[in-house]
Write an enzyme that holds these catalytic residues in place. Structure first.
Site, PDB file in Angstrom:
ATOM      1  N   GLU A   1       0.837  -1.206   0.000  1.00  0.00           N
ATOM      2  CA  GLU A   1       0.000   0.000   0.000  1.00  0.00           C
ATOM      3  C   GLU A   1       0.865   1.247   0.000  1.00  0.00           C
ATOM      4  O   GLU A   1       1.868   1.306   0.721  1.00  0.00           O
ATOM      5  CB  GLU A   1      -0.879  -0.024   1.253  1.00  0.00           C
ATOM      6  N   HIS A   2       0.469   2.228  -0.805  1.00  0.00           N
ATOM      7  CA  HIS A   2       1.235   3.465  -0.978  1.00  0.00           C
ATOM      8  C   HIS A   2       2.638   3.149  -1.505  1.00  0.00           C
ATOM      9  O   HIS A   2       3.594   3.842  -1.194  1.00  0.00           O
ATOM     10  CB  HIS A   2       1.309   4.261   0.333  1.00  0.00           C
ATOM     11  N   THR A   3       2.727   2.084  -2.280  1.00  0.00           N
ATOM     12  CA  THR A   3       4.009   1.732  -2.891  1.00  0.00           C
ATOM     13  C   THR A   3       4.026   2.071  -4.377  1.00  0.00           C
ATOM     14  O   THR A   3       5.098   2.245  -4.946  1.00  0.00           O
ATOM     15  CB  THR A   3       4.288   0.226  -2.744  1.00  0.00           C
TER      16      THR A   3
ATOM     17  N   SER B   1     -25.391   6.716 -16.366  1.00  0.00           N
ATOM     18  CA  SER B   1     -25.021   5.657 -15.428  1.00  0.00           C
ATOM     19  C   SER B   1     -26.124   5.487 -14.399  1.00  0.00           C
ATOM     20  O   SER B   1     -26.627   6.478 -13.857  1.00  0.00           O
ATOM     21  CB  SER B   1     -23.721   6.032 -14.713  1.00  0.00           C
TER      22      SER B   1
ATOM     23  N   SER C   1     -13.823   1.635  -7.993  1.00  0.00           N
ATOM     24  CA  SER C   1     -14.907   1.785  -8.976  1.00  0.00           C
ATOM     25  C   SER C   1     -14.458   2.698 -10.102  1.00  0.00           C
ATOM     26  O   SER C   1     -14.925   2.570 -11.234  1.00  0.00           O
ATOM     27  CB  SER C   1     -16.156   2.339  -8.304  1.00  0.00           C
TER      28      SER C   1
ATOM     29  N   GLU D   1      -7.640   9.336 -15.599  1.00  0.00           N
ATOM     30  CA  GLU D   1      -7.928   9.624 -14.189  1.00  0.00           C
ATOM     31  C   GLU D   1      -7.061  10.783 -13.684  1.00  0.00           C
ATOM     32  O   GLU D   1      -7.535  11.668 -12.983  1.00  0.00           O
ATOM     33  CB  GLU D   1      -7.714   8.367 -13.330  1.00  0.00           C
TER      34      GLU D   1
ATOM     35  N   ASP E   1      -4.492   0.454  -9.960  1.00  0.00           N
ATOM     36  CA  ASP E   1      -5.900   0.090 -10.142  1.00  0.00           C
ATOM     37  C   ASP E   1      -6.211  -0.301 -11.582  1.00  0.00           C
ATOM     38  O   ASP E   1      -6.887  -1.297 -11.844  1.00  0.00           O
ATOM     39  CB  ASP E   1      -6.808   1.264  -9.740  1.00  0.00           C
TER      40      ASP E   1
ATOM     41  N   TYR F   1      -3.275  12.303   0.837  1.00  0.00           N
ATOM     42  CA  TYR F   1      -2.636  11.483  -0.192  1.00  0.00           C
ATOM     43  C   TYR F   1      -1.527  12.280  -0.877  1.00  0.00           C
ATOM     44  O   TYR F   1      -0.394  11.811  -1.030  1.00  0.00           O
ATOM     45  CB  TYR F   1      -3.693  11.023  -1.207  1.00  0.00           C
TER      46      TYR F   1
HETATM   47  P1  ADP Z   1     -13.082   4.317  -5.743  1.00  0.00           P
HETATM   48  O1  ADP Z   1     -12.359   4.210  -7.032  1.00  0.00           O
HETATM   49  O2  ADP Z   1     -12.320   3.783  -4.596  1.00  0.00           O
HETATM   50  O3  ADP Z   1     -14.465   3.734  -5.788  1.00  0.00           O
HETATM   51  P2  ADP Z   1     -12.875   7.098  -6.383  1.00  0.00           P
HETATM   52  O4  ADP Z   1     -13.137   8.327  -5.599  1.00  0.00           O
HETATM   53  O5  ADP Z   1     -11.550   6.911  -6.995  1.00  0.00           O
HETATM   54  O6  ADP Z   1     -13.269   5.871  -5.442  1.00  0.00           O
HETATM   55  O7  ADP Z   1     -13.929   6.984  -7.546  1.00  0.00           O
HETATM   56  C1  ADP Z   1     -15.292   7.126  -7.293  1.00  0.00           C
HETATM   57  C2  ADP Z   1     -15.911   8.069  -8.320  1.00  0.00           C
HETATM   58  O8  ADP Z   1     -15.891   7.446  -9.621  1.00  0.00           O
HETATM   59  C3  ADP Z   1     -17.374   8.346  -8.056  1.00  0.00           C
HETATM   60  O9  ADP Z   1     -17.533   9.434  -7.175  1.00  0.00           O
HETATM   61  C4  ADP Z   1     -17.892   8.668  -9.439  1.00  0.00           C
HETATM   62  O10 ADP Z   1     -17.534   9.982  -9.809  1.00  0.00           O
HETATM   63  C5  ADP Z   1     -17.082   7.736 -10.320  1.00  0.00           C
HETATM   64  N1  ADP Z   1     -17.759   6.456 -10.583  1.00  0.00           N
HETATM   65  C6  ADP Z   1     -17.297   5.223 -10.277  1.00  0.00           C
HETATM   66  N2  ADP Z   1     -18.132   4.273 -10.732  1.00  0.00           N
HETATM   67  C7  ADP Z   1     -19.134   4.906 -11.358  1.00  0.00           C
HETATM   68  C8  ADP Z   1     -20.326   4.479 -12.070  1.00  0.00           C
HETATM   69  N3  ADP Z   1     -20.608   3.196 -12.217  1.00  0.00           N
HETATM   70  N4  ADP Z   1     -21.108   5.436 -12.568  1.00  0.00           N
HETATM   71  C9  ADP Z   1     -20.819   6.746 -12.437  1.00  0.00           C
HETATM   72  N5  ADP Z   1     -19.740   7.196 -11.805  1.00  0.00           N
HETATM   73  C10 ADP Z   1     -18.906   6.311 -11.261  1.00  0.00           C
HETATM   74 MG    MG Z   2     -10.528   5.191  -7.480  1.00  0.00          MG
END
Ligand code: ADP
Ligand code: MG
Length: 388
Positions: free
Chosen positions: A33-35, A67, A127, A165, A177, A229
């Site tokens: 982590e954090h690597t 979405s 996500s 990103e 990721d 971060y």
């Molecule tokens: P993580 O990647 O850990 O879930 P992040 O903050 O990096 O958290 O990413 C989350 C953001 O990505 C959400 O706030 C949204 O903007 C976007 N996101 C992720 N999945 C979706 C989805 N299925 N539909 C719409 N936006 C999404």
């Molecule tokens: Mg993320």
């Protein structure tokens, strides 16, 4: 079937069928982590939870994205207009991929995109990468780039997603990721070398050993995340510069004491100690996994958590409670995973104990007056690809 749900949602909103449906997994990092931004090692698996994109190209140069997660409204942006400010919000993760592919010299048309997902959003399970990677997979196929067919191509797609990103969504994350979402192999963890970009697949099939990996989504929200971060990254970069190395990866664990002696400030020393020992723990974890020594894997998880909590100072009350409760309940090991200050923890538990440990963690959160966590066991799933 979420792939069918994506196609149906597309049809409902757009009045026609998509050309196809592509999906990509979220991820959970076993250790390391954090690597990634220190050129180090990480060992993530792809989750069974995925994001699905139903896509049809358009010939008017517009990207129109919807979405389920974002309520189903359509965000419209001309491909030529995409910037860090436009379209902004969640759709920038999708538009960013278009932008990155376009910037690489490809001719990219517009598209209608509809997304559904069962990856918990904002839970540290990526996500965001799942979203970028399913979109990149669709582009590779629809533009005939053929990049899903080999690991080099997948690495290229992952790099575009990371650029999306970093530049368009404005999140300065390392490449872990996207690399795992694009390059995972089912029932394997991926040893990522974030200096060389190399990936080594490590068998990771806990079911065969009557074990399970439990994920605890703490649902904790802490405002600190982004600033902290960035501060950790800066601190590592400054430490590397004062040690005269490109990244902290270049400090071997055997040379740690010497390196620490050359750093004046106690906080910086603690940060460096975390990064250097964590990279070493990844190597040792891979050795233990290959040898089937799950007790050692559990010990390394615990050592990683302690280091993240005390030296790197990125844990929080919810993560510590999840980890401590799982360990009290007999987990072989447990640790926070992801960037910290909320997000998720993981615990290595016997398959028979999944329910009991989940119940105990939930109960502990209730007693502490915290939001109810999400607890679920996961296996290592496959990488991004075409579903329909
Ligand atoms: P993580 O990647 O850990 O879930 P992040 O903050 O990096 O958290 O990413 C989350 C953001 O990505 C959400 O706030 C949204 O903007 C976007 N996101 C992720 N999945 C979706 C989805 N299925 N539909 C719409 N936006 C999404
Ligand atoms: Mg993320």
């Amino acid at each position: 079937m979420p792939a069918a749900a994506a196609a149906e949602g597309f049809h409902r909103l757009r009045g026609s069928a998509p050309e196809g449906v592509w999906s990509a997994p979220g991820r959970v990092n076993l250790i390391g982590e954090h690597t990634d931004y220190n050129g180090g090692l990480a060992l993530p698996i792809a989750l069974p939870q995925r994001t699905y994109a139903a896509v049809r190209l358009r010939d008017d140069g517009h990207l129109r994205v919807s979405s389920d997660v974002a309520g189903g409204d359509v965000v419209d942006v001309a491909v030529a207009d995409i910037t860090p400010d436009l379209p902004g919000g969640w759709a920038s993760y999708v538009a960013g991929v278009w932008w990155a592919v376009h910037r690489s010299g490809q001719d990219v048309p517009g598209a209608d995109v509809h997304l559904v997902s069962d990856v918990p959003v904002g839970a540290g399970l990526s996500s965001s990468a799942a979203l970028e990677c399913c979109v990149a997979a669709s582009l590779s196929d629809l533009l005939g780039l053929g990049l899903l067919e080999h690991d080099d191509g997948r690495a290229r797609l992952a790099a575009w997603c990371q650029e999306a990103e970093n530049v368009i969504a404005g999140a300065p994350t390392g490449g872990m990721d996207q690399a795992i979402s694009m390059r995972a192999i089912e029932a394997h963890a991926a040893l990522l070398d974030c200096r060389s970009g190399g990936v080594e697949q490590v068998p990771f099939d806990l079911t065969a050993r009557a074990l399970a990996l439990l994920v605890v989504d703490t649902r904790a929200e802490h405002a600190l995340v982004d600033g902290q971060y960035a501060a950790r990254r800066r601190s590592c970069e400054r430490a590397a510069a004062s040690l005269g190395v490109a990244t902290l990866r270049d400090v071997p664990v055997t040379g740690l004491d010497d390196a620490l002696a050359r750093l004046g400030d106690a906080v910086t020393r603690a940060r460096v100690r975390h990064v250097v020992t964590e990279i070493d723990r990844v190597t040792r974890c891979v050795t233990a996994l290959r040898a089937g020594d799950v007790d050692e894997v559990g010990r390394l998880f615990v050592a990683s958590h302690t280091s993240l909590r005390d030296d790197y100072e990125v844990s929080c009350r919810e993560l510590d409670l999840a980890v401590d409760t799982a360990l009290d309940q007999g987990a072989l090991g447990a640790r926070m995973t992801g960037g910290g200050f909320g997000g998720s923890a993981i615990a290595l538990v016997r398959s028979d104990d999944v329910e009991r440990v989940s119940a105990a963690v939930t109960e502990a959160f209730n007693r502490a007056g915290l939001r109810e966590p999400g607890c679920f066991a996961v296996t290592a799933g496959p990488a991004a690809g075409r579903d329909a």
